[in-house]
Design a protein around this motif. Structure first.
Motif, short mmCIF file in Angstrom:
data_model
loop_
_atom_site.label_atom_id
_atom_site.label_comp_id
_atom_site.label_asym_id
_atom_site.label_seq_id
_atom_site.Cartn_x
_atom_site.Cartn_y
_atom_site.Cartn_z
N GLU A 238 43.26 33.88 7.59
CA GLU A 238 42.14 33.73 8.53
C GLU A 238 41.67 32.28 8.68
O GLU A 238 40.89 31.98 9.56
N LEU A 239 42.13 31.39 7.82
CA LEU A 239 41.67 30.00 7.84
C LEU A 239 42.87 29.07 7.75
O LEU A 239 43.76 29.27 6.93
N LYS A 240 42.87 28.05 8.58
CA LYS A 240 43.95 27.08 8.54
C LYS A 240 43.55 25.92 7.64
O LYS A 240 42.39 25.53 7.61
N VAL A 241 44.53 25.35 6.96
CA VAL A 241 44.29 24.25 6.03
C VAL A 241 44.76 22.94 6.66
O VAL A 241 45.83 22.88 7.27
N PHE A 242 43.92 21.91 6.52
CA PHE A 242 44.26 20.59 7.03
C PHE A 242 44.16 19.59 5.88
O PHE A 242 43.23 19.66 5.07
N LEU A 243 45.10 18.67 5.80
CA LEU A 243 45.06 17.62 4.79
C LEU A 243 44.05 16.56 5.22
O LEU A 243 43.94 16.22 6.40
N GLU A 244 43.30 16.04 4.23
CA GLU A 244 42.35 14.97 4.51
C GLU A 244 42.21 14.11 3.27
O GLU A 244 42.45 14.57 2.15
N PRO A 245 41.85 12.84 3.46
CA PRO A 245 41.69 11.96 2.29
C PRO A 245 40.49 12.39 1.44
O PRO A 245 39.50 12.91 1.95
N VAL A 246 40.62 12.16 0.13
CA VAL A 246 39.57 12.52 -0.82
C VAL A 246 39.27 11.31 -1.70
O VAL A 246 40.19 10.61 -2.15
N ASP A 247 37.98 11.07 -1.93
CA ASP A 247 37.56 9.97 -2.80
C ASP A 247 37.57 10.46 -4.25
O ASP A 247 36.64 11.12 -4.71
N ILE A 248 38.65 10.16 -4.98
CA ILE A 248 38.82 10.66 -6.34
C ILE A 248 37.78 10.09 -7.29
O ILE A 248 37.37 10.76 -8.24
N VAL A 249 37.31 8.88 -7.05
CA VAL A 249 36.29 8.27 -7.91
C VAL A 249 34.98 9.06 -7.79
O VAL A 249 34.32 9.33 -8.79
N GLU A 250 34.63 9.47 -6.58
CA GLU A 250 33.41 10.26 -6.38
C GLU A 250 33.51 11.60 -7.10
O GLU A 250 32.56 12.06 -7.73
N ILE A 251 34.68 12.22 -7.02
CA ILE A 251 34.90 13.50 -7.70
C ILE A 251 34.80 13.32 -9.21
O ILE A 251 34.18 14.11 -9.91
N LYS A 252 35.41 12.24 -9.73
CA LYS A 252 35.35 11.97 -11.17
C LYS A 252 33.91 11.77 -11.62
O LYS A 252 33.47 12.34 -12.63
N ASN A 253 33.14 11.00 -10.86
CA ASN A 253 31.73 10.74 -11.22
C ASN A 253 30.91 12.03 -11.18
O ASN A 253 30.05 12.24 -12.03
N GLU A 254 31.18 12.89 -10.21
CA GLU A 254 30.46 14.16 -10.12
C GLU A 254 30.77 15.03 -11.33
O GLU A 254 29.87 15.64 -11.91
N LEU A 255 32.04 15.07 -11.74
CA LEU A 255 32.41 15.85 -12.92
C LEU A 255 31.76 15.30 -14.19
O LEU A 255 31.28 16.06 -15.03
N ILE A 256 31.73 13.99 -14.32
CA ILE A 256 31.10 13.37 -15.50
C ILE A 256 29.62 13.72 -15.54
O ILE A 256 29.08 14.09 -16.59
N ASN A 257 28.94 13.65 -14.39
CA ASN A 257 27.51 13.99 -14.35
C ASN A 257 27.25 15.44 -14.66
O ASN A 257 26.27 15.78 -15.32
N LEU A 258 28.15 16.33 -14.20
CA LEU A 258 27.95 17.75 -14.48
C LEU A 258 28.21 18.10 -15.94
O LEU A 258 27.59 19.01 -16.49
N MET A 259 29.13 17.38 -16.57
CA MET A 259 29.48 17.69 -17.95
C MET A 259 28.59 17.00 -18.98
O MET A 259 28.58 17.39 -20.13
#
Length: 78
Positions: A55-76
């Motif tokens: 029901e949903l199509k997937v599209f590739l897009e750039p991701v800011d890995i540093v932002e994801i890493k910082n979010e994980l560090i803050n959550l943990m």
């Protein structure tokens, strides 16, 4: 989940001016961030279910890995 986020926002608006205000604010911020993260995870699981059902199509897009890493560090962090 929306009830938890709404309640924490209400508590934040009603903070008293006592010495514990900074601690209360910190705890409320943590509740809100964790709640928003959980809500995003639930949305992602639902998206995966839609993808698997076709029901949903997937599209590739750039991701800011540093932002994801910082979010994980803050959550943990405590």
């Amino acid at each position: 989940m929306n009830a938890i986020l709404g309640f924490s926002e209400l508590m934040e608006m009603l903070l008293d001016k006592q010495d514990q205000q900074d601690l209360q604010k910190s705890n409320l911020d943590h509740i809100q961030k964790a709640g928003e993260h959980l809500l995003n995870l639930i949305d992602e699981v639902l998206d995966l279910a839609h993808i698997e059902s076709g029901e949903l199509k997937v599209f590739l897009e750039p991701v800011d890995i540093v932002e994801i890493k910082n979010e994980l560090i803050n959550l943990m962090s405590p």
